[in-house]
Design a protein around this motif. Structure first.
Motif, PDB file in Angstrom:
ATOM      1  N   LEU A  68     -15.550  -7.908  -1.509  1.00 14.36           N
ATOM      2  CA  LEU A  68     -14.654  -8.786  -0.751  1.00 14.36           C
ATOM      3  C   LEU A  68     -13.296  -8.115  -0.643  1.00 14.36           C
ATOM      4  O   LEU A  68     -12.684  -7.785  -1.655  1.00 14.36           O
ATOM      5  N   LEU A  69     -12.841  -7.928   0.582  1.00 16.53           N
ATOM      6  CA  LEU A  69     -11.567  -7.279   0.847  1.00 16.53           C
ATOM      7  C   LEU A  69     -10.661  -8.263   1.571  1.00 16.53           C
ATOM      8  O   LEU A  69     -11.043  -8.807   2.619  1.00 16.53           O
ATOM      9  N   ILE A  70      -9.477  -8.501   1.022  1.00 14.40           N
ATOM     10  CA  ILE A  70      -8.510  -9.386   1.677  1.00 14.40           C
ATOM     11  C   ILE A  70      -7.287  -8.565   2.075  1.00 14.40           C
ATOM     12  O   ILE A  70      -6.532  -8.087   1.222  1.00 14.40           O
ATOM     13  N   ASN A  71      -7.124  -8.388   3.380  1.00 14.24           N
ATOM     14  CA  ASN A  71      -5.966  -7.681   3.928  1.00 14.24           C
ATOM     15  C   ASN A  71      -4.829  -8.677   4.108  1.00 14.24           C
ATOM     16  O   ASN A  71      -4.754  -9.388   5.114  1.00 14.24           O
ATOM     17  N   ASN A  72      -3.959  -8.728   3.116  1.00 15.73           N
ATOM     18  CA  ASN A  72      -2.889  -9.721   3.085  1.00 15.73           C
ATOM     19  C   ASN A  72      -1.496  -9.115   3.189  1.00 15.73           C
ATOM     20  O   ASN A  72      -0.558  -9.786   3.618  1.00 15.73           O
ATOM     21  N   ALA A  73      -1.314  -7.855   2.804  1.00 15.85           N
ATOM     22  CA  ALA A  73       0.019  -7.252   2.764  1.00 15.85           C
ATOM     23  C   ALA A  73       0.720  -7.395   4.114  1.00 15.85           C
ATOM     24  O   ALA A  73       0.109  -7.212   5.176  1.00 15.85           O
ATOM     25  N   GLY A  74       1.999  -7.729   4.077  1.00 14.79           N
ATOM     26  CA  GLY A  74       2.728  -7.951   5.318  1.00 14.79           C
ATOM     27  C   GLY A  74       4.151  -7.460   5.269  1.00 14.79           C
ATOM     28  O   GLY A  74       4.681  -7.090   4.218  1.00 14.79           O
ATOM     29  N   SER A  75       4.767  -7.457   6.441  1.00 12.93           N
ATOM     30  CA  SER A  75       6.179  -7.124   6.567  1.00 12.93           C
ATOM     31  C   SER A  75       6.743  -7.964   7.702  1.00 12.93           C
ATOM     32  O   SER A  75       6.001  -8.448   8.560  1.00 12.93           O
ATOM     33  N   PHE A  76       8.044  -8.151   7.695  1.00 11.49           N
ATOM     34  CA  PHE A  76       8.709  -8.823   8.809  1.00 11.49           C
ATOM     35  C   PHE A  76      10.104  -8.250   8.953  1.00 11.49           C
ATOM     36  O   PHE A  76      10.938  -8.407   8.059  1.00 11.49           O
ATOM     37  N   THR A  77      10.337  -7.582  10.064  1.00 12.66           N
ATOM     38  CA  THR A  77      11.647  -6.970  10.313  1.00 12.66           C
ATOM     39  C   THR A  77      12.486  -7.766  11.293  1.00 12.66           C
ATOM     40  O   THR A  77      13.694  -7.547  11.391  1.00 12.66           O
ATOM     41  N   GLY A  78      11.839  -8.658  12.057  1.00  7.20           N
ATOM     42  CA  GLY A  78      12.560  -9.388  13.092  1.00  7.20           C
ATOM     43  C   GLY A  78      12.883  -8.532  14.305  1.00  7.20           C
ATOM     44  O   GLY A  78      13.695  -8.922  15.147  1.00  7.20           O
ATOM     45  N   VAL A  79      12.236  -7.395  14.437  1.00  7.56           N
ATOM     46  CA  VAL A  79      12.563  -6.450  15.498  1.00  7.56           C
ATOM     47  C   VAL A  79      12.124  -6.976  16.866  1.00  7.56           C
ATOM     48  O   VAL A  79      11.099  -7.631  17.000  1.00  7.56           O
ATOM     49  N   SER A  80      12.935  -6.691  17.882  1.00  7.15           N
ATOM     50  CA  SER A  80      12.572  -7.008  19.258  1.00  7.15           C
ATOM     51  C   SER A  80      11.940  -5.790  19.909  1.00  7.15           C
ATOM     52  O   SER A  80      12.220  -4.646  19.527  1.00  7.15           O
ATOM     53  N   LEU A  81      11.096  -6.024  20.896  1.00  8.05           N
ATOM     54  CA  LEU A  81      10.347  -4.934  21.503  1.00  8.05           C
ATOM     55  C   LEU A  81      11.191  -4.088  22.454  1.00  8.05           C
ATOM     56  O   LEU A  81      11.016  -2.872  22.536  1.00  8.05           O
TER      57      LEU A  81
END
Length: 232
Positions: A72-85
């Motif tokens: 069982l593999l749970i891909n949970n790691a995240g990031s949030f920079t608030g960057v606009s495209l």
């Protein structure tokens, strides 16, 4: 997918939703590898700390050598920079894509051979309601989560022959450190983890953790005008 007796690996397991996943998997009878960039930050009794940076393929390969028999593999790691495209820092856009798309892809590729050794196995990708809709201030993050949604659908097809279930969790804001700056209703991450694991065991391929995710999902058929109604 039966959790009891399984061997699970959770990325980003040292805090937030990932920590709740690791704790609840242990409660349900799984052996748990708790992966984090700094394994010393993992203090979950019974969990096995593993160094894993999802943006570093060497780190992923080393983790796959250390963590054995994963079903069982749970891909949970995240990031949030608030960057606009349009005018955001390109390096922040790349970080979002590396964390939410290329990282999970590389982790899946590294662990797929282990998953294949079991009669049944599973992957849970932690996505977001922002996989389907975006708002100002979230465009870079949303683009990466949309890519992760497509990734989930693609690897589900490619891993079906080895009986690996691929499920995707869609959730709005949770009461975690990553969105502590957001003033909005937030879900309890412990409740989200419980719902997600229940859905995983039930064989659900798409798990909606809150009312917002359900509403947006229902509105997808209405097209852009429904998702982004013109302001009055």
């Amino acid at each position: 997918m039966q959790i009891a007796g399984s061997t699970a690996l959770v990325t980003g397991a040292n805090r937030g939703l990932g920590r709740h996943f690791a704790e609840q998997l242990l409660e349900r009878g799984a052996t748990v590898y708790a992966a984090a960039r700094n394994p010393a930050s993992v203090d979950i009794p019974g969990a096995i700390p593993v160094q894993l940076d999802v943006t570093d393929r060497g780190s992923i390969a080393a983790a796959a050598e250390l963590a054995r028999n994963v079903s069982l593999l749970i891909n949970n790691a995240g990031s949030f920079t608030g960057v606009s495209l349009v005018d955001g820092d390109r390096s922040d856009i790349e970080l979002e894509m590396n964390t939410h798309y290329y990282g999970p892809l590389d982790v899946i590729r590294a662990f797929a051979p282990q998953l294949a050794k079991h009669d049944s196995s599973a992957i849970l990708n932690v996505l977001s309601v922002l996989s389907w809709v975006t708002f100002p201030g979230y465009t870079g993050y949303s683009a990466a989560k949309s890519a992760a949604w497509s990734l989930s659908n693609g690897v589900r097809l490619e891993l079906a022959s080895q009986n690996t279930q691929v499920s995707a969790l869609h959730v709005g804001f949770m009461d975690t450190e990553m969105v502590s700056h957001v003033d909005a209703p937030k879900s309890d991450p412990a409740a989200v983890a419980r719902l997600a694991l229940n859905g995983l065991e039930a064989g659900d391929l798409e798990i909606l953790a809150d009312e917002l995710s359900g509403t947006v999902r229902a509105n997808l058929a209405g097209g852009v005008a429904t998702l982004y109604p013109p302001s009055a």
